[in-house]
Design an enzyme around this catalytic site. Structure first.
Site, PDB file in Angstrom:
ATOM      1  N   TYR A 142       0.830  -1.290   0.232  1.00 24.37           N
ATOM      2  CA  TYR A 142       0.354   0.056  -0.162  1.00 24.37           C
ATOM      3  C   TYR A 142       0.820   1.659  -0.285  1.00 24.37           C
ATOM      4  O   TYR A 142       0.366   1.928  -0.418  1.00 24.37           O
ATOM      5  CB  TYR A 142      -0.644  -0.163   0.816  1.00 24.37           C
ATOM      6  N   LYS A 189       3.202 -15.608   2.633  1.00 24.74           N
ATOM      7  CA  LYS A 189       3.718 -16.940   1.989  1.00 24.74           C
ATOM      8  C   LYS A 189       4.748 -16.301   1.230  1.00 24.74           C
ATOM      9  O   LYS A 189       5.960 -16.054   0.766  1.00 24.74           O
ATOM     10  CB  LYS A 189       2.479 -15.683   0.513  1.00 24.74           C
ATOM     11  N   ASP A 221      -2.214 -18.645   1.397  1.00 22.94           N
ATOM     12  CA  ASP A 221      -4.268 -19.042   0.277  1.00 22.94           C
ATOM     13  C   ASP A 221      -4.275 -19.978   0.958  1.00 22.94           C
ATOM     14  O   ASP A 221      -5.908 -20.626   1.071  1.00 22.94           O
ATOM     15  CB  ASP A 221      -3.275 -19.919  -1.298  1.00 22.94           C
ATOM     16  N   ASP A 245      -6.360  -7.254   3.956  1.00 17.57           N
ATOM     17  CA  ASP A 245      -7.232  -6.688   3.466  1.00 17.57           C
ATOM     18  C   ASP A 245      -8.215  -7.202   2.531  1.00 17.57           C
ATOM     19  O   ASP A 245      -9.745  -7.069   2.869  1.00 17.57           O
ATOM     20  CB  ASP A 245      -6.804  -5.739   2.415  1.00 17.57           C
ATOM     21  N   ASP A 249     -12.011  -9.194   5.089  1.00 18.83           N
ATOM     22  CA  ASP A 249     -13.947  -9.281   3.551  1.00 18.83           C
ATOM     23  C   ASP A 249     -14.501 -10.696   3.622  1.00 18.83           C
ATOM     24  O   ASP A 249     -14.915 -10.517   3.607  1.00 18.83           O
ATOM     25  CB  ASP A 249     -13.222  -8.459   2.148  1.00 18.83           C
TER      26      ASP A 249
HETATM   27  C1  IPM Z   1      -9.670  -1.222   3.705  1.00 18.64           C
HETATM   28  C2  IPM Z   1     -10.805  -0.551   2.454  1.00 18.64           C
HETATM   29  C3  IPM Z   1      -8.854   0.163   2.074  1.00 18.64           C
HETATM   30  C4  IPM Z   1      -8.587  -0.750   2.799  1.00 18.64           C
HETATM   31  C5  IPM Z   1      -9.608   0.972   0.909  1.00 18.64           C
HETATM   32  C6  IPM Z   1     -10.760   1.833   0.773  1.00 18.64           C
HETATM   33  C7  IPM Z   1      -8.671   1.618   0.464  1.00 18.64           C
HETATM   34  O1  IPM Z   1     -10.940  -1.352   2.022  1.00 18.64           O
HETATM   35  O2  IPM Z   1     -10.582  -1.178   4.925  1.00 18.64           O
HETATM   36  O3  IPM Z   1     -10.231  -2.634   3.618  1.00 18.64           O
HETATM   37  O4  IPM Z   1      -7.101  -1.175   0.939  1.00 18.64           O
HETATM   38  O5  IPM Z   1      -7.244  -0.716   2.830  1.00 18.64           O
HETATM   39 MN    MN Z   2     -10.254  -3.626   2.533  1.00 15.46          MN
END
Ligand code: IPM
Ligand code: MN
Length: 354
Positions: A142, A189, A221, A245, A249
């Protein structure tokens, strides 16, 4: 107690869900005799509209002066489809994380007994899941060197980590593991990436300082697979920025709705609390988004930033009751009578004040 809280609603559904967290927090303040001083500031697309930049200095100053930050969401589709956009709302989030030194992102995944049938996974697989990701938040790909070569026809992003960066997030991981079930999983990884090998080497060298913690090292993975196969394999997991990240999710929907999971970002100067979900622009202004992740983020804030455990518990108990009684937004209502974002917030704050 006097609580100075910076309030950053952000974009999309951010302002609506933040309003509900404010309602609930104010009810808690009344019940427990605290005084909350909310200081509002702009971030994301909302800040670009006014200041031309997504994390302006005025917002940074407000965050620095606050004891904690409550944040909604960031992002606006008008920037997503414009690869040439000079500023993007997301840059504000990244700058905020970096400038405030928020290097550890705490993202829990747990289940609610009343929602076990809402998960895309089978009940017996998810029942009792209770894990926490510690995602490194201010390093890696990032923030690495990126650019274009070859007249713009080749692009690169680089993932860089220093031992110090790995150590400080690993310390958070070991400390949290000590408070929980003394199990830590380091996700990497290392079979391919040099930065992952440094992660593994650094965490391995720290094991002797935490003899009670049993550490496993797993490839990202395999963890992605195991998370949906048997999430109860995990308790505390540490990982680098991009892996975290993606995995968080994935993990966030185990509970049944993305609108449920809170998070905290902690580090050097202050701490920030926000829902895991994004700005959900399709729902913005419609009063339909689930406010619970933001309300539970406020509970995390009371507990972690202010050490107000009872206050946090009252919020969590109220949320559990609202789920049992199906006082829920449409994402959880089974096509039955659903409640609006603001109705859920009002129901919870009324309950707290009763
Ligand atoms: C998160 C989001 C952010 C990230 C984006 C919006 C930059 O997806 O907080 O997980 O990738 O960190
Ligand atoms: Mn995210």
């Amino acid at each position: 107690m006097k609580l100075n809280i910076a309030l950053l609603p952000g974009d999309g559904i951010g302002p609506e869900v933040i309003d509900q967290a404010v309602k609930v927090s104010n009810a808690i303040a009344t019940k427990f005799n605290h005084e909350i001083n909310w200081v509002k500031a702009l971030v994301g697309a909302a800040a670009i509209d006014v200041y031309g930049e997504p994390y302006p200095n005025v917002t940074h100053e407000i965050c620095l002066r606050a004891n904690a930050i409550l944040f909604g969401a960031i992002g606006d589709p008008k920037y997503d489809n414009d690869p040439l956009a000079k500023v993007r709302p997301e840059q504000g989030l990244l700058k905020m994380r970096k400038d405030l030194g928020l290097f550890a992102n705490v993202r829990p995944t747990f289940t609610f007994p009343s929602l076990l049938d809402k998960s895309p996974l089978k009940k017996e697989i998810i029942e009792g899941t209770d894990l926490v990701f510690l995602r490194e938040l201010t390093g890696g790909i990032y923030f690495g060197k990126r650019g274009r070569l070859d007249n713009g026809n080749t692009a690169y992003d680089t993932c860089t980590y220093s031992k110090e960066e790995i150590k400080r997030i690993a310390i958070k991981g070991f400390d949290l593991a000590m408070k929980r079930s003394k199990k830590l999983c380091c996700v990497d990884k290392a079979n391919v990436l040099e930065s992952s090998r440094l992660w593994r080497e650094t965490v391995q060298a720290m094991e002797k300082d935490y003899p009670e913690v049993s550490v496993s090292y797993e490839f990202v993975d395999a963890v992605a697979m195991r998370l949906v196969q048997w999430p109860k394999s995990y308790d505390v997991l540490i990982t680098e920025n991009l892996f975290g990240d993606i995995l968080t999710d994935e993990a966030s929907v185990i509970s049944g709705s993305m609108g449920l999971m809170p998070s905290a970002s902690v580090g050097l100067k202050t701490s920030l609390y926000e829902p895991i979900h994004g700005s959900y622009p399709e729902a913005a202004g419609k009063d339909i988004a689930n406010p619970l992740a933001t309300i539970l983020s406020a509970a995390m804030m009371f507990e972690d930033a202010f050490k107000l455990k009872d206050e946090a518990k009252v919020i969590r108990d109220a949320v559990n009751l609202s789920l049992e009684k199906l006082i829920v937004t449409e994402d959880l209502s089974n096509g039955q009578n659903s409640f609006s974002t603001s109705e859920v917030g009002t129901w919870l704050s009324d309950l707290i004040l009763k």
